[in-house]
Design an enzyme around this catalytic site. Structure first.
Site, PDB file in Angstrom:
ATOM      1  N   MET A 122     -43.274  22.806   5.545  1.00  0.00           N
ATOM      2  CA  MET A 122     -42.130  22.015   6.047  1.00  0.00           C
ATOM      3  C   MET A 122     -41.608  22.655   7.337  1.00  0.00           C
ATOM      4  O   MET A 122     -41.414  23.869   7.404  1.00  0.00           O
ATOM      5  CB  MET A 122     -40.993  21.967   5.028  1.00  0.00           C
ATOM      6  CG  MET A 122     -41.228  21.094   3.806  1.00  0.00           C
ATOM      7  SD  MET A 122     -41.618  19.376   4.122  1.00  0.00           S
ATOM      8  CE  MET A 122     -40.158  18.782   4.977  1.00  0.00           C
ATOM      9  N   MET A 172     -40.387  15.387  -3.648  1.00  0.00           N
ATOM     10  CA  MET A 172     -39.273  16.340  -3.524  1.00  0.00           C
ATOM     11  C   MET A 172     -38.397  16.156  -4.750  1.00  0.00           C
ATOM     12  O   MET A 172     -37.276  15.639  -4.679  1.00  0.00           O
ATOM     13  CB  MET A 172     -38.504  16.061  -2.218  1.00  0.00           C
ATOM     14  CG  MET A 172     -39.269  16.501  -0.984  1.00  0.00           C
ATOM     15  SD  MET A 172     -38.632  15.772   0.534  1.00  0.00           S
ATOM     16  CE  MET A 172     -39.558  14.243   0.545  1.00  0.00           C
ATOM     17  N   ASP A 194     -42.245   9.617   0.923  1.00  0.00           N
ATOM     18  CA  ASP A 194     -41.299  10.665   0.535  1.00  0.00           C
ATOM     19  C   ASP A 194     -40.456  10.257  -0.676  1.00  0.00           C
ATOM     20  O   ASP A 194     -39.689   9.303  -0.610  1.00  0.00           O
ATOM     21  CB  ASP A 194     -40.352  10.952   1.703  1.00  0.00           C
ATOM     22  CG  ASP A 194     -41.039  11.708   2.829  1.00  0.00           C
ATOM     23  OD1 ASP A 194     -41.547  12.814   2.564  1.00  0.00           O
ATOM     24  OD2 ASP A 194     -41.075  11.186   3.957  1.00  0.00           O
ATOM     25  N   HIS A 228     -45.302  12.757  -1.218  1.00  0.00           N
ATOM     26  CA  HIS A 228     -44.591  14.037  -1.113  1.00  0.00           C
ATOM     27  C   HIS A 228     -43.430  14.013  -2.108  1.00  0.00           C
ATOM     28  O   HIS A 228     -42.405  13.375  -1.868  1.00  0.00           O
ATOM     29  CB  HIS A 228     -44.115  14.184   0.340  1.00  0.00           C
ATOM     30  CG  HIS A 228     -43.314  15.420   0.625  1.00  0.00           C
ATOM     31  ND1 HIS A 228     -42.581  15.582   1.778  1.00  0.00           N
ATOM     32  CD2 HIS A 228     -43.135  16.564  -0.091  1.00  0.00           C
ATOM     33  CE1 HIS A 228     -41.984  16.758   1.764  1.00  0.00           C
ATOM     34  NE2 HIS A 228     -42.294  17.367   0.635  1.00  0.00           N
ATOM     35  N   ASP A 270     -44.524  18.788   8.509  1.00  0.00           N
ATOM     36  CA  ASP A 270     -43.648  17.638   8.247  1.00  0.00           C
ATOM     37  C   ASP A 270     -42.223  17.994   8.663  1.00  0.00           C
ATOM     38  O   ASP A 270     -41.642  18.947   8.136  1.00  0.00           O
ATOM     39  CB  ASP A 270     -43.718  17.327   6.740  1.00  0.00           C
ATOM     40  CG  ASP A 270     -42.867  16.147   6.302  1.00  0.00           C
ATOM     41  OD1 ASP A 270     -42.317  15.443   7.165  1.00  0.00           O
ATOM     42  OD2 ASP A 270     -42.765  15.942   5.069  1.00  0.00           O
ATOM     43  N   MET A 299     -37.517  11.435  -3.281  1.00  0.00           N
ATOM     44  CA  MET A 299     -36.414  12.399  -3.432  1.00  0.00           C
ATOM     45  C   MET A 299     -35.569  12.023  -4.637  1.00  0.00           C
ATOM     46  O   MET A 299     -35.301  10.847  -4.864  1.00  0.00           O
ATOM     47  CB  MET A 299     -35.524  12.366  -2.184  1.00  0.00           C
ATOM     48  CG  MET A 299     -36.281  12.600  -0.895  1.00  0.00           C
ATOM     49  SD  MET A 299     -35.166  12.492   0.510  1.00  0.00           S
ATOM     50  CE  MET A 299     -36.334  12.618   1.866  1.00  0.00           C
ATOM     51  N   HIS A 310     -47.487   8.563   4.575  1.00  0.00           N
ATOM     52  CA  HIS A 310     -46.707   9.618   3.930  1.00  0.00           C
ATOM     53  C   HIS A 310     -45.513   8.962   3.231  1.00  0.00           C
ATOM     54  O   HIS A 310     -44.737   8.241   3.853  1.00  0.00           O
ATOM     55  CB  HIS A 310     -46.259  10.626   4.983  1.00  0.00           C
ATOM     56  CG  HIS A 310     -45.594  11.838   4.430  1.00  0.00           C
ATOM     57  ND1 HIS A 310     -46.289  12.911   3.899  1.00  0.00           N
ATOM     58  CD2 HIS A 310     -44.283  12.163   4.336  1.00  0.00           C
ATOM     59  CE1 HIS A 310     -45.428  13.836   3.505  1.00  0.00           C
ATOM     60  NE2 HIS A 310     -44.200  13.413   3.754  1.00  0.00           N
ATOM     61  N   SER A 316     -44.478   8.824   8.180  1.00  0.00           N
ATOM     62  CA  SER A 316     -43.595   8.831   7.013  1.00  0.00           C
ATOM     63  C   SER A 316     -42.793   7.542   7.008  1.00  0.00           C
ATOM     64  O   SER A 316     -41.985   7.302   7.916  1.00  0.00           O
ATOM     65  CB  SER A 316     -42.649  10.030   7.080  1.00  0.00           C
ATOM     66  OG  SER A 316     -41.541   9.786   6.219  1.00  0.00           O
TER      67      SER A 316
HETATM   68  C1  DX5 Z   1     -38.128  15.094   5.099  1.00  0.00           C
HETATM   69  C2  DX5 Z   1     -39.374  14.315   4.804  1.00  0.00           C
HETATM   70  C3  DX5 Z   1     -40.133  13.907   6.003  1.00  0.00           C
HETATM   71  C4  DX5 Z   1     -39.377  13.014   6.952  1.00  0.00           C
HETATM   72  C5  DX5 Z   1     -39.818  13.384   8.326  1.00  0.00           C
HETATM   73  O1  DX5 Z   1     -37.614  15.610   3.940  1.00  0.00           O
HETATM   74  O2  DX5 Z   1     -40.242  15.073   3.981  1.00  0.00           O
HETATM   75  O3  DX5 Z   1     -41.388  13.352   5.665  1.00  0.00           O
HETATM   76  O4  DX5 Z   1     -39.578  11.652   6.764  1.00  0.00           O
HETATM   77  O5  DX5 Z   1     -39.048  12.694   9.238  1.00  0.00           O
HETATM   78  P1  DX5 Z   1     -39.038  13.035  10.783  1.00  0.00           P
HETATM   79  O6  DX5 Z   1     -40.453  12.888  11.273  1.00  0.00           O
HETATM   80  O7  DX5 Z   1     -38.127  12.000  11.332  1.00  0.00           O
HETATM   81  O8  DX5 Z   1     -38.519  14.433  10.929  1.00  0.00           O
HETATM   82 ZN    ZN Z   2     -42.316  14.363   3.699  1.00  0.00          ZN
END
Ligand code: DX5
Ligand code: ZN
Length: 218
Positions: free
Chosen positions: A138, A67, A34, A65, A176, A36, A32, A7
Site C-alpha cells: 500500500m 480490507m 475494494d 482487495h 495501490d 471495506m 481492482h 480501482s
Molecule cells: C484505498 C484503496 C485503493 C483506492 C486507490 O484504500 O485500496 O484501491 O481506490 O485510489 P487512488 O488511486 O485514488 O489513490
Molecule cells: Zn485497493
C-alpha cells in the site's frame, strides 16, 4: 509488461457497467475491487452482490482487495461471487489464520494474494511469500481513494522486489494508492509490475490514453 488495475472505487456507480466497459476497452489488465468493512478501515464500500454483477459483464480478472477483519470468514462467498485474485491484509488476522486463509483461497482455485499497510515492514511478508501469486504494498493508508502517494514507501517496494526475486520470482508486485503519471514511474523503477489507480483513471476523459501513460507508453 506493466499491468494496470483500475480501482472501481472511483467509478461512477450509477453507470458502473459503462465504466467497466470503458476501462476494458482502454486496455486495463485487472479490475481492482475494494471491499471495506468499517472495522479494518474506517470506511464501508462495496461487497458480494456488486461483485456478482461485475462478474456478469466482464471477462477481465477481478482483483479483490479485502480490507476486512478476519477475511477467512468470507473467502468462499467472494470466490463464488466471481473473484479471481483474493487479496487479504496480513494485519487482519493472526499468522495461523492468514496461512489458513491463503490455503483456502488456493483450494478454491483462486489466486491468493497479501497486502501490507504502510506501517507494516516488508519482512513481515516472509511467512507467506512462497504461497501467494501477488503482494500488494500500500502506498497510502487503506480506506479512501484520492489520497497522496507516500514516497517513503519506495524503499519498501524495493525491499519487497528483492524478497520476491529470491523466494518466489513468479509472484507479482502491486502498488495501490496515489498512483498517477508522476508516481507510476517511481514505483516501476522500484520494482512494481502491477499498478492500481482509481481517481487518476476515472477522473480522466480518455481512459485509454491514461492507462497507456501509466504503463509508461506515451
Ligand atoms: C484505498 C484503496 C485503493 C483506492 C486507490 O484504500 O485500496 O484501491 O481506490 O485510489 P487512488 O488511486 O485514488 O489513490
Ligand atoms: Zn485497493
Amino acid at each position: 509488461m506493466i499491468k494496470i488495475a483500475p480501482s472501481i472505487l472511483s467509478a461512477d456507480f450509477s453507470r458502473l457497467g459503462e465504466e467497466i466497459k470503458n476501462i476494458e476497452q482502454g486496455g486495463a489488465d485487472y479490475i481492482h475491487f475494494d471491499v471495506m468493512d468499517g472495522l479494518f478501515v474506517p470506511n464501508i464500500s462495496i461487497g458480494i452482490p456488486v461483485l456478482e454483477s461485475v462478474r456478469k459483464i466482464t471477462q477481465l480478472e477481478l482483483d479483490v482487495h479485502l480490507m476486512i477483519e478476519r477475511p477467512v470468514r468470507y473467502l468462499e462467498a467472494f470466490s463464488k461471487a466471481g473473484a479471481d485474485i483474493i487479496n487479504i491484509h496480513i494485519e487482519a488476522d493472526s499468522e495461523d489464520e492468514t496461512l489458513r486463509a491463503l490455503s483456502i483461497i488456493r483450494k478454491l482455485g483462486k489466486r491468493p494474494a497479501i497486502t501490507l499497510k504502510p506501517g507494516t515492514p516488508a519482512v513481515d511478508a516472509e511467512p507467506y511469500i512462497r504461497l501467494v501469486d501477488l503482494v500488494l504494498v500500500m502506498t497510502v493508508e487503506p480506506g479512501f481513494g484520492g489520497q497522496s502517494f507516500m514516497p517513503d514507501m519506495l524503499p519498501k517496494i524495493r525491499e519487497m522486489r528483492k524478497l520476491i526475486d529470491s523466494k518466489n520470482p513468479g509472484c507479482e508486485l502491486q502498488v495501490d494508492g496515489g498512483i498517477n503519471p508522476e508516481t507510476a514511474p517511481l514505483c516501476i523503477e522500484a520494482g512494481a509490475n502491477v499498478l492500481v489507480a482509481g481517481s487518476d483513471i476515472f477522473k480522466s476523459e480518455d481512459r485509454k490514453k491514461r492507462i497507456a501513460l501509466l504503463r509508461g507508453i506515451n
